[in-house]
Design a protein around this motif. Structure first.
Motif, PDB file in Angstrom:
ATOM      1  N   CYS A   7       8.867 -27.490 -19.089  1.00  0.00           N
ATOM      2  CA  CYS A   7       8.554 -26.037 -19.236  1.00  0.00           C
ATOM      3  C   CYS A   7       8.167 -25.550 -17.789  1.00  0.00           C
ATOM      4  O   CYS A   7       7.108 -26.057 -17.029  1.00  0.00           O
ATOM      5  N   CYS A  12       2.919 -22.647 -17.560  1.00  0.00           N
ATOM      6  CA  CYS A  12       2.836 -24.244 -17.307  1.00  0.00           C
ATOM      7  C   CYS A  12       3.205 -24.346 -15.701  1.00  0.00           C
ATOM      8  O   CYS A  12       2.567 -25.366 -15.045  1.00  0.00           O
ATOM      9  N   CYS A  44       9.413 -20.672 -20.979  1.00  0.00           N
ATOM     10  CA  CYS A  44       8.276 -20.886 -22.084  1.00  0.00           C
ATOM     11  C   CYS A  44       8.758 -21.381 -23.390  1.00  0.00           C
ATOM     12  O   CYS A  44       9.571 -21.102 -24.171  1.00  0.00           O
ATOM     13  N   MET A  45       8.107 -22.598 -23.626  1.00  0.00           N
ATOM     14  CA  MET A  45       8.460 -23.128 -24.815  1.00  0.00           C
ATOM     15  C   MET A  45       7.485 -22.857 -25.947  1.00  0.00           C
ATOM     16  O   MET A  45       6.977 -23.516 -26.711  1.00  0.00           O
ATOM     17  N   GLN A  47       4.123 -22.923 -25.921  1.00  0.00           N
ATOM     18  CA  GLN A  47       2.931 -23.800 -26.140  1.00  0.00           C
ATOM     19  C   GLN A  47       1.892 -23.401 -25.140  1.00  0.00           C
ATOM     20  O   GLN A  47       1.028 -24.243 -24.870  1.00  0.00           O
ATOM     21  N   CYS A  48       1.857 -22.281 -24.605  1.00  0.00           N
ATOM     22  CA  CYS A  48       1.008 -21.804 -23.533  1.00  0.00           C
ATOM     23  C   CYS A  48      -0.499 -22.089 -24.027  1.00  0.00           C
ATOM     24  O   CYS A  48      -1.372 -22.216 -23.172  1.00  0.00           O
TER      25      CYS A  48
HETATM   26  S1  FES Z   1       4.798 -21.355 -20.224  1.00  0.00           S
HETATM   27 FE1  FES Z   1       4.940 -23.175 -20.759  1.00  0.00          FE
HETATM   28  S2  FES Z   1       4.699 -23.201 -23.116  1.00  0.00           S
HETATM   29 FE2  FES Z   1       4.687 -21.138 -22.153  1.00  0.00          FE
END
Ligand code: FES
Length: 89
Positions: A7, A12, A44-45, A47-48
């Motif tokens: 990510c 991330c 973005c996955m 998982q932030c």
């Molecule tokens: S920025 Fe990586 S999960 Fe949101």
């Protein structure tokens, strides 16, 4: 072909995604795994809220913290290439 995806969303990125990508790239090169790993990056996955950088291996999401990239690669990526699934040691 194993899909490895890091990510690169802003959260991330702050948690070290860039360094992790460098680590994975170096390992893939050293071990000559270009033709066995489809290395990608993703926005973005979602998982932030979790600690560490979100990384998916064949669609399964993990979180890699601190300097854990090398260990993660051995346990979750190379182990799968060997056909044994994730290592439990
Ligand atoms: S920025 Fe990586 S999960 Fe949101």
């Amino acid at each position: 072909m194993l899909e490895l995806c890091v990510c690169i969303g802003s959260s991330c990125h702050i948690k070290g995604a860039y360094n992790l990508i460098q680590t994975f790239q170096q390992l893939i090169e050293e071990k000559g795994l270009h033709d066995r790993i489809d290395f990608k990056s993703s926005f973005c996955m979602r998982q932030c809220q979790n600690p560490g950088v979100a990384v998916s291996v064949d669609g399964q999401i993990h979180h890699v913290t601190g300097g854990g990239g090398v260990d993660f690669f051995h346990k979750e990526v190379e182990a799968r290439l060997e056909g044994g699934g994730p290592r439990t040691v």
